[in-house]
Design a protein around this motif. Structure first.
Motif, PDB file in Angstrom:
ATOM      1  N   VAL A  96       6.741   3.408   0.443  1.00  0.00           N
ATOM      2  CA  VAL A  96       5.705   4.420   0.209  1.00  0.00           C
ATOM      3  C   VAL A  96       4.402   3.984   0.889  1.00  0.00           C
ATOM      4  O   VAL A  96       4.014   2.826   0.778  1.00  0.00           O
ATOM      5  CB  VAL A  96       5.480   4.605  -1.309  1.00  0.00           C
ATOM      6  CG1 VAL A  96       4.278   5.492  -1.571  1.00  0.00           C
ATOM      7  CG2 VAL A  96       6.734   5.171  -1.950  1.00  0.00           C
ATOM      8  N   PRO A  97       3.722   4.898   1.626  1.00  0.00           N
ATOM      9  CA  PRO A  97       2.475   4.531   2.300  1.00  0.00           C
ATOM     10  C   PRO A  97       1.428   4.042   1.301  1.00  0.00           C
ATOM     11  O   PRO A  97       1.351   4.555   0.183  1.00  0.00           O
ATOM     12  CB  PRO A  97       2.026   5.844   2.940  1.00  0.00           C
ATOM     13  CG  PRO A  97       3.227   6.704   2.977  1.00  0.00           C
ATOM     14  CD  PRO A  97       4.106   6.283   1.865  1.00  0.00           C
ATOM     15  N   SER A  98       0.615   3.083   1.739  1.00  0.00           N
ATOM     16  CA  SER A  98      -0.290   2.438   0.800  1.00  0.00           C
ATOM     17  C   SER A  98      -1.334   3.396   0.236  1.00  0.00           C
ATOM     18  O   SER A  98      -1.770   3.248  -0.899  1.00  0.00           O
ATOM     19  CB  SER A  98      -0.955   1.237   1.456  1.00  0.00           C
ATOM     20  OG  SER A  98      -1.664   1.655   2.591  1.00  0.00           O
ATOM     21  N   ILE A  99      -1.735   4.410   1.036  1.00  0.00           N
ATOM     22  CA  ILE A  99      -2.775   5.327   0.548  1.00  0.00           C
ATOM     23  C   ILE A  99      -2.285   6.097  -0.671  1.00  0.00           C
ATOM     24  O   ILE A  99      -3.054   6.452  -1.570  1.00  0.00           O
ATOM     25  CB  ILE A  99      -3.224   6.299   1.681  1.00  0.00           C
ATOM     26  CG1 ILE A  99      -4.404   7.166   1.247  1.00  0.00           C
ATOM     27  CG2 ILE A  99      -2.087   7.183   2.146  1.00  0.00           C
ATOM     28  CD1 ILE A  99      -5.672   6.396   1.018  1.00  0.00           C
ATOM     29  N   VAL A 100      -0.963   6.317  -0.730  1.00  0.00           N
ATOM     30  CA  VAL A 100      -0.392   7.013  -1.893  1.00  0.00           C
ATOM     31  C   VAL A 100      -0.604   6.176  -3.153  1.00  0.00           C
ATOM     32  O   VAL A 100      -0.952   6.693  -4.216  1.00  0.00           O
ATOM     33  CB  VAL A 100       1.102   7.310  -1.669  1.00  0.00           C
ATOM     34  CG1 VAL A 100       1.716   7.954  -2.900  1.00  0.00           C
ATOM     35  CG2 VAL A 100       1.280   8.205  -0.454  1.00  0.00           C
ATOM     36  N   TYR A 101      -0.431   4.863  -3.008  1.00  0.00           N
ATOM     37  CA  TYR A 101      -0.706   3.979  -4.142  1.00  0.00           C
ATOM     38  C   TYR A 101      -2.187   4.043  -4.518  1.00  0.00           C
ATOM     39  O   TYR A 101      -2.558   3.973  -5.686  1.00  0.00           O
ATOM     40  CB  TYR A 101      -0.328   2.540  -3.804  1.00  0.00           C
ATOM     41  CG  TYR A 101       1.150   2.296  -3.844  1.00  0.00           C
ATOM     42  CD1 TYR A 101       1.800   2.144  -5.055  1.00  0.00           C
ATOM     43  CD2 TYR A 101       1.888   2.226  -2.679  1.00  0.00           C
ATOM     44  CE1 TYR A 101       3.166   1.920  -5.095  1.00  0.00           C
ATOM     45  CE2 TYR A 101       3.249   2.002  -2.713  1.00  0.00           C
ATOM     46  CZ  TYR A 101       3.882   1.851  -3.921  1.00  0.00           C
ATOM     47  OH  TYR A 101       5.227   1.639  -3.963  1.00  0.00           O
ATOM     48  N   GLY A 102      -3.043   4.168  -3.492  1.00  0.00           N
ATOM     49  CA  GLY A 102      -4.475   4.265  -3.757  1.00  0.00           C
ATOM     50  C   GLY A 102      -4.794   5.482  -4.603  1.00  0.00           C
ATOM     51  O   GLY A 102      -5.556   5.412  -5.573  1.00  0.00           O
ATOM     52  N   ILE A 103      -4.176   6.619  -4.243  1.00  0.00           N
ATOM     53  CA  ILE A 103      -4.450   7.848  -4.988  1.00  0.00           C
ATOM     54  C   ILE A 103      -3.875   7.757  -6.408  1.00  0.00           C
ATOM     55  O   ILE A 103      -4.500   8.161  -7.379  1.00  0.00           O
ATOM     56  CB  ILE A 103      -3.868   9.057  -4.213  1.00  0.00           C
ATOM     57  CG1 ILE A 103      -4.704   9.245  -2.941  1.00  0.00           C
ATOM     58  CG2 ILE A 103      -3.894  10.321  -5.062  1.00  0.00           C
ATOM     59  CD1 ILE A 103      -4.034  10.091  -1.889  1.00  0.00           C
ATOM     60  N   LEU A 104      -2.684   7.128  -6.509  1.00  0.00           N
ATOM     61  CA  LEU A 104      -2.100   6.898  -7.835  1.00  0.00           C
ATOM     62  C   LEU A 104      -3.029   6.026  -8.675  1.00  0.00           C
ATOM     63  O   LEU A 104      -3.294   6.312  -9.845  1.00  0.00           O
ATOM     64  CB  LEU A 104      -0.727   6.230  -7.688  1.00  0.00           C
ATOM     65  CG  LEU A 104      -0.057   5.786  -8.994  1.00  0.00           C
ATOM     66  CD1 LEU A 104       0.360   6.984  -9.817  1.00  0.00           C
ATOM     67  CD2 LEU A 104       1.150   4.901  -8.718  1.00  0.00           C
ATOM     68  N   GLY A 105      -3.542   4.957  -8.050  1.00  0.00           N
ATOM     69  CA  GLY A 105      -4.450   4.052  -8.755  1.00  0.00           C
ATOM     70  C   GLY A 105      -5.711   4.764  -9.212  1.00  0.00           C
ATOM     71  O   GLY A 105      -6.194   4.544 -10.322  1.00  0.00           O
ATOM     72  N   LEU A 106      -6.223   5.630  -8.353  1.00  0.00           N
ATOM     73  CA  LEU A 106      -7.431   6.388  -8.706  1.00  0.00           C
ATOM     74  C   LEU A 106      -7.167   7.251  -9.938  1.00  0.00           C
ATOM     75  O   LEU A 106      -7.946   7.276 -10.887  1.00  0.00           O
ATOM     76  CB  LEU A 106      -7.843   7.267  -7.512  1.00  0.00           C
ATOM     77  CG  LEU A 106      -9.053   8.182  -7.744  1.00  0.00           C
ATOM     78  CD1 LEU A 106     -10.304   7.353  -7.946  1.00  0.00           C
ATOM     79  CD2 LEU A 106      -9.233   9.148  -6.576  1.00  0.00           C
ATOM     80  N   GLY A 107      -6.055   7.972  -9.923  1.00  0.00           N
ATOM     81  CA  GLY A 107      -5.735   8.856 -11.041  1.00  0.00           C
ATOM     82  C   GLY A 107      -5.424   8.081 -12.311  1.00  0.00           C
ATOM     83  O   GLY A 107      -5.917   8.397 -13.393  1.00  0.00           O
TER      84      GLY A 107
END
Lengths: 291, 297
Positions: free
Chosen positions: A120-131
């Motif tokens: 999974v692309p890292s930015i997706v983890y970033g958005i998950l982390g934000l939420g």
């Protein structure tokens, strides 16, 4: 006459083999040349800006007073917390999958998902982390939220590396331990884990060095581009080296490009140290255990 | 099991000999109903049996590896299991300490009683069982630790912490395994530095350290040179004074040399079992004779 054509065929075969070898050699050298050009360019521009002050100064409006202190300490905090979170979780998951889970649909399901998550692309983890961490759990844009996000990012890699290390421990050791009246947990605790530890730490360090270079997910969870003070605790605001470098490269003053190059040298230095540690562990402890 | 010192074989044997004899008698009586040839002669002579196997069948998934094996093994005695590859002798051995439990989708029918206790009953603690029934594997498998830590491992996982107690156990176990003189000055050296024969004797010492009554050996000398093999064989003969030994071997001369009785397995069945001299000189079954005579296997 057929003899002649046989000789010709042989010669052609040898020529094909030789040219393939040259092709591979060229490919290798191409990679090395690109890397060397990149490195020499960075060192040429940044080396002059490296100094003790560069390591002890915080960010500044002036290129010659700028330093990586806040970003370096922020990176150390982030990686330290990430290691604390991801190592027990990843090793635990790997132990479950390798030592306890019986082959079946559940194990297959978990295994497939772990492998998929690694892609999974890292930015997706970033958005998950934000939420999840920053908003829902209200941890805010702190170094802890960043570390939790980074842990999610590298967990699949840590799990797979730990699984491989556990799998490399021969069954004869497990059987010997169990046959002596050890429980499954005693066998794991006293025999399997110690034997797998070098492999687990090597894999973990390499995963952490990937986290060290990440910027995208941290921008999503609110790492700052400009902090004058470094974090003192897990609930402090922070920045990290890649973001600091990114920030410098965006500045109009030309000298900041050189400052960025110096920052890259520091980042590469830290990465090299971590990789060297991984190699050292593998060499030092891998040699000891020969089954 | 834990109330006597794990390293006092003399005491241990005394405990077993005046132990639960009454329970031993309650073991299934109809052992010989299947096959007239299946009988342990030592037991017939009126000795109590240490291990009583009744109608044991074992399945790997759908494949049946053992069929209706019944056997009585007397205490302080060496029983050799012989037969061609794949005849089920190793599988049988691993049923006695339930190492086969580790195999996915395996299934056991029938029963094994050790001193009257049904080891496959739900009340049986497998961990306790394996302390009573030690095992030595075909390929020596010392832990990548020091010699001392290898031998002390069993007692340690059993909860013994005292250094002096552990030292005593290690010394007497290594002594019984005829390894003490060779390693007493380097107990802290890695076990992996020992020679193959020494490693196998270390594995025997390690198995003795938990204070077992039964010792299972799965072709313990098959990977060793003749001199080391001879040492292991001598050791087996010494150890039978205190332990009940079941040994799987490919080598019929070895079976003849070390064992008191021999069981011949073929295609998952116990074909013939009698006193070793009797079985080798006067086999009752044609199959046994052919195998011993080297006509197959």
């Amino acid at each position: 006459m057929s003899e002649q054509s046989a000789v010709r065929r042989q010669r052609r075969k040898r020529l094909a083999a030789r040219s393939f070898e040259w092709l591979c050699l060229t490919a290798t050298f191409l990679c090395i040349i690109v890397l060397a050009a990149l490195l020499s360019g960075i060192i040429y521009r940044g080396a002059g800006w490296l100094s003790i002050e560069f390591l002890t100064n915080g960010p500044s409006r002036f290129p010659d007073q700028s330093g990586v202190k806040a970003a370096l300490i922020g990176s150390v905090w982030l990686i330290g917390l990430t290691a604390l979170i991801s190592v027990p979780l990843g090793t635990g998951a790997a132990i479950y999958l390798e030592e306890y889970a019986r082959p079946g649909i559940l194990r297959q399901f978990i295994q497939t998902n772990v492998s998929n998550l690694a892609g999974v692309p890292s930015i997706v983890y970033g958005i998950l982390g934000l939420g999840l961490f920053v908003r829902t759990l209200a941890i805010g844009d702190t170094v802890l939220a960043g570390a939790l996000t980074m842990s999610l990012l590298i967990l699949p890699v840590v799990i797979v590396a730990a699984q491989e290390a556990l799998r490399a421990v021969p069954d004869s050791i497990r059987h010997a331990s169990l046959a002596l009246g050890a429980t499954r947990w005693q066998t794991i605790q006293h025999q399997v884990l110690p034997a797998a530890l070098p492999g687990i730490s090597t894999g973990t360090i390499l995963a952490l060095s990937r986290a060290l270079g990440e910027a995208a997910p941290l921008i999503a969870v609110g790492a700052l581009a400009f902090v004058s003070r470094y974090p003192l605790g897990p609930m402090d605001k922070y920045t990290v080296l890649p973001i600091q470098i990114f920030n410098w490269t965006g500045k109009p003053q030309h000298d900041f490009q050189n400052v960025a190059a110096a920052g890259i040298i520091v980042l590469l230095g830290v990465l090299l140290c971590m990789n060297a540690l991984a190699v050292f562990i593998r060499y030092r402890y891998g040699k000891q255990i020969r089954w | 099991m834990t109330d006597h010192h794990p390293n006092a074989p003399l005491e241990l044997t005394r405990a077993t000999s005046n132990g639960p004899l009454a329970e031993q008698v309650q073991a299934p009586e109809d052992l010989d109903r299947h096959d007239g040839n299946v009988a342990a002669p030592a037991v017939e002579r009126g000795q109590a049996s240490m291990i009583t196997v009744s109608d044991l069948s074992f399945y790997y998934g759908a494949v049946q590896a053992l069929t209706d094996v019944s056997m009585r093994i007397p205490p302080r005695n060496v029983t050799a299991l012989i037969g061609p590859s794949g005849c089920g002798k190793s599988t049988f051995l691993r049923c006695i300490n339930r190492m086969n439990d580790l195999i996915e989708e395996s299934r056991v029918e029938g029963s094994i009683h050790i001193e009257g206790q049904d080891i496959y009953s739900p009340q049986t603690d497998v961990v306790e069982l394996r302390k009573r029934v030690g095992m030595v594997f075909q390929k020596s498998n010392p832990f990548p630790k020091s010699i001392f830590d290898n031998v002390a491992y069993g007692p340690r996982v059993a909860g013994i912490r005292s250094r002096t107690a552990l030292e005593e156990i290690v010394e007497s176990s290594l002594f019984q395994a005829a390894l003490w003189d060779e390693v007493k000055d380097r107990l802290d050296a890695s076990a992996l530095k020992l020679s193959g024969g020494q490693q196998q004797r270390l594995c025997i010492a390690r198995a003795l350290a938990t204070g077992p009554e039964v010792l299972l050996m799965d072709e313990p000398a098959s990977a060793l040179d003749p001199a080391s093999t001879a040492r292991i064989e001598d050791l087996v003969s010494e150890l039978k004074e205190h332990y009940t030994i079941v040994i799987v071997t490919h080598n019929m001369h070895q079976a003849a040399r070390v064992s008191d009785q021999t069981a011949f397995f073929f295609e998952g069945r116990l074909f013939e079992m009698s006193e070793t001299a009797e079985l080798f000189t006067n086999p009752k079954q044609k199959k046994t004779e052919d195998y011993i005579g080297g006509r197959f296997g």
